[in-house]
Design an enzyme around this catalytic site. Structure first.
Site, PDB file in Angstrom:
ATOM      1  N   TYR A 176     -11.978   6.417 -15.068  1.00 19.25           N
ATOM      2  CA  TYR A 176     -12.193   5.244 -14.204  1.00 19.25           C
ATOM      3  C   TYR A 176     -12.884   4.131 -14.981  1.00 19.25           C
ATOM      4  CZ  TYR A 176     -13.786   2.424 -10.228  1.00 19.25           C
ATOM      5  OH  TYR A 176     -14.021   1.384  -9.351  1.00 19.25           O
ATOM      6  N   SER A 229     -14.918  -3.489 -11.757  1.00 21.83           N
ATOM      7  CA  SER A 229     -16.033  -2.767 -11.131  1.00 21.83           C
ATOM      8  C   SER A 229     -17.245  -2.985 -12.016  1.00 21.83           C
ATOM      9  CB  SER A 229     -15.696  -1.270 -11.088  1.00 21.83           C
ATOM     10  OG  SER A 229     -16.853  -0.495 -10.861  1.00 21.83           O
ATOM     11  N   ASP A 253       3.892   1.723  -4.411  1.00 23.15           N
ATOM     12  CA  ASP A 253       2.907   2.364  -5.284  1.00 23.15           C
ATOM     13  C   ASP A 253       2.907   1.576  -6.600  1.00 23.15           C
ATOM     14  OD1 ASP A 253       1.674   3.988  -7.211  1.00 23.15           O
ATOM     15  OD2 ASP A 253       2.416   5.846  -6.317  1.00 23.15           O
ATOM     16  N   VAL A 254       1.761   1.027  -6.976  1.00 23.86           N
ATOM     17  CA  VAL A 254       1.726   0.163  -8.170  1.00 23.86           C
ATOM     18  C   VAL A 254       1.983   0.933  -9.468  1.00 23.86           C
ATOM     19  CG1 VAL A 254       0.223  -1.584  -7.112  1.00 23.86           C
ATOM     20  CG2 VAL A 254      -0.801   0.291  -8.452  1.00 23.86           C
ATOM     21  N   ASP A 297       0.868  -1.176   0.000  1.00 24.36           N
ATOM     22  CA  ASP A 297       0.000   0.000   0.000  1.00 24.36           C
ATOM     23  C   ASP A 297       0.910   1.232   0.000  1.00 24.36           C
ATOM     24  OD1 ASP A 297      -3.285   0.089   0.820  1.00 24.36           O
ATOM     25  OD2 ASP A 297      -2.217   2.010   0.840  1.00 24.36           O
ATOM     26  N   LYS A 309     -11.565   0.372 -15.982  1.00 23.49           N
ATOM     27  CA  LYS A 309     -12.191  -0.842 -15.445  1.00 23.49           C
ATOM     28  C   LYS A 309     -12.695  -1.774 -16.554  1.00 23.49           C
ATOM     29  CE  LYS A 309     -11.352  -0.196 -11.094  1.00 23.49           C
ATOM     30  NZ  LYS A 309     -10.379  -1.091 -10.427  1.00 23.49           N
TER      31      LYS A 309
HETATM   32  P1  NAD Z   1      -9.969   2.558  -1.324  1.00 30.10           P
HETATM   33  O1  NAD Z   1     -10.173   3.882  -1.963  1.00 30.10           O
HETATM   34  O2  NAD Z   1     -10.627   2.276  -0.027  1.00 30.10           O
HETATM   35  O3  NAD Z   1      -8.381   2.401  -1.284  1.00 30.10           O
HETATM   36  C1  NAD Z   1      -7.777   1.217  -0.976  1.00 30.10           C
HETATM   37  C2  NAD Z   1      -6.292   1.412  -0.811  1.00 30.10           C
HETATM   38  O4  NAD Z   1      -5.618   1.712  -2.033  1.00 30.10           O
HETATM   39  C3  NAD Z   1      -5.850   2.513   0.147  1.00 30.10           C
HETATM   40  O5  NAD Z   1      -5.225   1.906   1.249  1.00 30.10           O
HETATM   41  C4  NAD Z   1      -4.845   3.335  -0.661  1.00 30.10           C
HETATM   42  O6  NAD Z   1      -3.777   3.813   0.125  1.00 30.10           O
HETATM   43  C5  NAD Z   1      -4.393   2.331  -1.684  1.00 30.10           C
HETATM   44  N1  NAD Z   1      -3.779   2.879  -2.880  1.00 30.10           N
HETATM   45  C6  NAD Z   1      -4.205   3.945  -3.597  1.00 30.10           C
HETATM   46  N2  NAD Z   1      -3.381   4.146  -4.645  1.00 30.10           N
HETATM   47  C7  NAD Z   1      -2.419   3.188  -4.584  1.00 30.10           C
HETATM   48  C8  NAD Z   1      -1.293   2.884  -5.386  1.00 30.10           C
HETATM   49  N3  NAD Z   1      -0.989   3.630  -6.445  1.00 30.10           N
HETATM   50  N4  NAD Z   1      -0.524   1.822  -5.052  1.00 30.10           N
HETATM   51  C9  NAD Z   1      -0.812   1.062  -3.967  1.00 30.10           C
HETATM   52  N5  NAD Z   1      -1.870   1.321  -3.171  1.00 30.10           N
HETATM   53  C10 NAD Z   1      -2.661   2.370  -3.472  1.00 30.10           C
HETATM   54  O7  NAD Z   1     -10.385   1.397  -2.389  1.00 30.10           O
HETATM   55  P2  NAD Z   1     -11.560   0.312  -2.322  1.00 30.10           P
HETATM   56  O8  NAD Z   1     -12.866   0.984  -2.358  1.00 30.10           O
HETATM   57  O9  NAD Z   1     -11.284  -0.659  -1.253  1.00 30.10           O
HETATM   58  O10 NAD Z   1     -11.381  -0.359  -3.771  1.00 30.10           O
HETATM   59  C11 NAD Z   1     -10.520  -1.452  -4.022  1.00 30.10           C
HETATM   60  C12 NAD Z   1     -10.685  -1.862  -5.472  1.00 30.10           C
HETATM   61  O11 NAD Z   1     -12.062  -2.183  -5.738  1.00 30.10           O
HETATM   62  C13 NAD Z   1     -10.316  -0.774  -6.477  1.00 30.10           C
HETATM   63  O12 NAD Z   1      -9.688  -1.338  -7.604  1.00 30.10           O
HETATM   64  C14 NAD Z   1     -11.662  -0.182  -6.857  1.00 30.10           C
HETATM   65  O13 NAD Z   1     -11.656   0.436  -8.118  1.00 30.10           O
HETATM   66  C15 NAD Z   1     -12.538  -1.410  -6.821  1.00 30.10           C
HETATM   67  N6  NAD Z   1     -13.961  -1.071  -6.619  1.00 30.10           N
HETATM   68  C16 NAD Z   1     -14.387  -0.456  -5.485  1.00 30.10           C
HETATM   69  C17 NAD Z   1     -15.751  -0.162  -5.331  1.00 30.10           C
HETATM   70  C18 NAD Z   1     -16.302   0.509  -4.101  1.00 30.10           C
HETATM   71  O14 NAD Z   1     -17.496   0.835  -4.076  1.00 30.10           O
HETATM   72  N7  NAD Z   1     -15.519   0.711  -3.058  1.00 30.10           N
HETATM   73  C19 NAD Z   1     -16.646  -0.472  -6.359  1.00 30.10           C
HETATM   74  C20 NAD Z   1     -16.166  -1.089  -7.503  1.00 30.10           C
HETATM   75  C21 NAD Z   1     -14.829  -1.391  -7.619  1.00 30.10           C
END
Ligand code: NAD
Length: 257
Positions: A153, A140, A62-63, A43, A157
């Site tokens: 976004y 997503s 950072d990815v 993270d 996705k």
């Molecule tokens: P979030 O915004 O809660 O973030 C999760 C983590 O990502 C955080 O700890 C942040 O520090 C870390 N992060 C951000 N940029 C980063 C990087 N460049 N390298 C490494 N870590 C990084 O995310 P979430 O809501 O848990 O979503 C996780 C995944 O699920 C994502 O791919 C998101 O697009 C997908 N998603 C989420 C939702 C939703 O409603 N939450 C819906 C559809 C898809």
């Protein structure tokens, strides 16, 4: 194997999860840890990484940075191989019309959400080939629908679904499975930020915007991060052994965005 037993992954799975310190990634890390897996997460949130339960390996990475991803794989090598890699890192990107989005915001979104998953997959494949393992990419429901003002976004996705299906075809004969999970509206701070941004853009209150979101979900509710973790666990359990190349929505049936 009995069907009930086939629903649970075998203990000792070696699991790498990107962005595992918060949100869905954290819930998945905890779920695999509780299932007896050996889990390593990365993270960029150093405080949240420090607060992870003992026993979960961690890297600041950072990815979107090649060098960080290289170091992540060096550090995760402590697991002695990988059975499961979960490409979870993803950012929401800008909420703006196509003419207002600048190059930097567009590029950053694609670089984290798509290129980040490529960078991890690129390094993971040799290890997954060895273990006959599983790659899970977080897309997503925005990876099967369109959504105004969230073009970067949504484009990223949809691209994850293409990445997933292509890799499943490429690696299937070598025993590696690749699937995408498409979460719907997942309860948590991230969706609250997205709804607030979109409400501001549309001149609506938060409650009105939330209502509008849920009106397009057949079951009229959000899903929980644990619902996503349950799907990830199942995909890595013996019962999931013949599932590959799929874009699996866990969303209470989002019909439109
Ligand atoms: P979030 O915004 O809660 O973030 C999760 C983590 O990502 C955080 O700890 C942040 O520090 C870390 N992060 C951000 N940029 C980063 C990087 N460049 N390298 C490494 N870590 C990084 O995310 P979430 O809501 O848990 O979503 C996780 C995944 O699920 C994502 O791919 C998101 O697009 C997908 N998603 C989420 C939702 C939703 O409603 N939450 C819906 C559809 C898809």
């Amino acid at each position: 194997m009995k069907v009930m037993a086939s629903l649970i992954p075998r203990p000792g799975l070696r699991v790498l999860i990107t962005a595992g310190a918060n949100g869905i990634g954290l819930t998945m890390a905890q779920a695999f840890h509780e299932a007896g897996a050996r889990v390593h997460v990365c993270d960029i949130d150093t405080q949240a990484l420090a607060a992870l339960p003992a026993g979960i390996g961690r890297s600041v990475a950072d990815v979107s940075q090649e060098g960080d991803v290289d170091r992540l794989f060096r550090e995760a090598a402590a697991l002695g191989g990988l059975d499961v890699v979960i490409n979870n890192a993803g950012i929401a990107g800008p909420t703006a019309g196509i003419e207002e989005i600048d190059d930097e915001a567009w590029t950053r979104t694609i670089d984290v959400n798509l290129n980040g998953q490529y960078r991890v997959a690129h390094r993971a494949v040799a290890l997954l080939r060895e273990s006959q393992g599983v790659l899970i990419n977080l897309s997503s429901v925005a990876g099967r629908l369109g959504l105004a003002y969230r073009t970067p976004y949504v484009a990223s996705k949809w691209a994850i679904v293409g990445l997933t299906k292509s890799l499943a075809s490429e690696l299937g004969t070598e025993g590696v499975r690749v699937n995408a999970i498409l979460p719907g509206i997942v309860r948590g701070p991230r969706i609250e930020r997205v709804i607030a941004d979109r409400a501001a853009k549309r001149g609506l209150s938060y409650a009105e915007m939330e209502q509008e979101y849920l009106s397009r979900v057949s079951m009229r509710r959000m899903v929980e991060p644990t619902d996503i973790a349950a799907m990830a666990l199942f995909l890595c359990a013996p019962g999931g052994a013949n599932i590959s190349g799929q874009a699996l929505s866990v969303c209470a049936n989002v019909e439109a965005l």
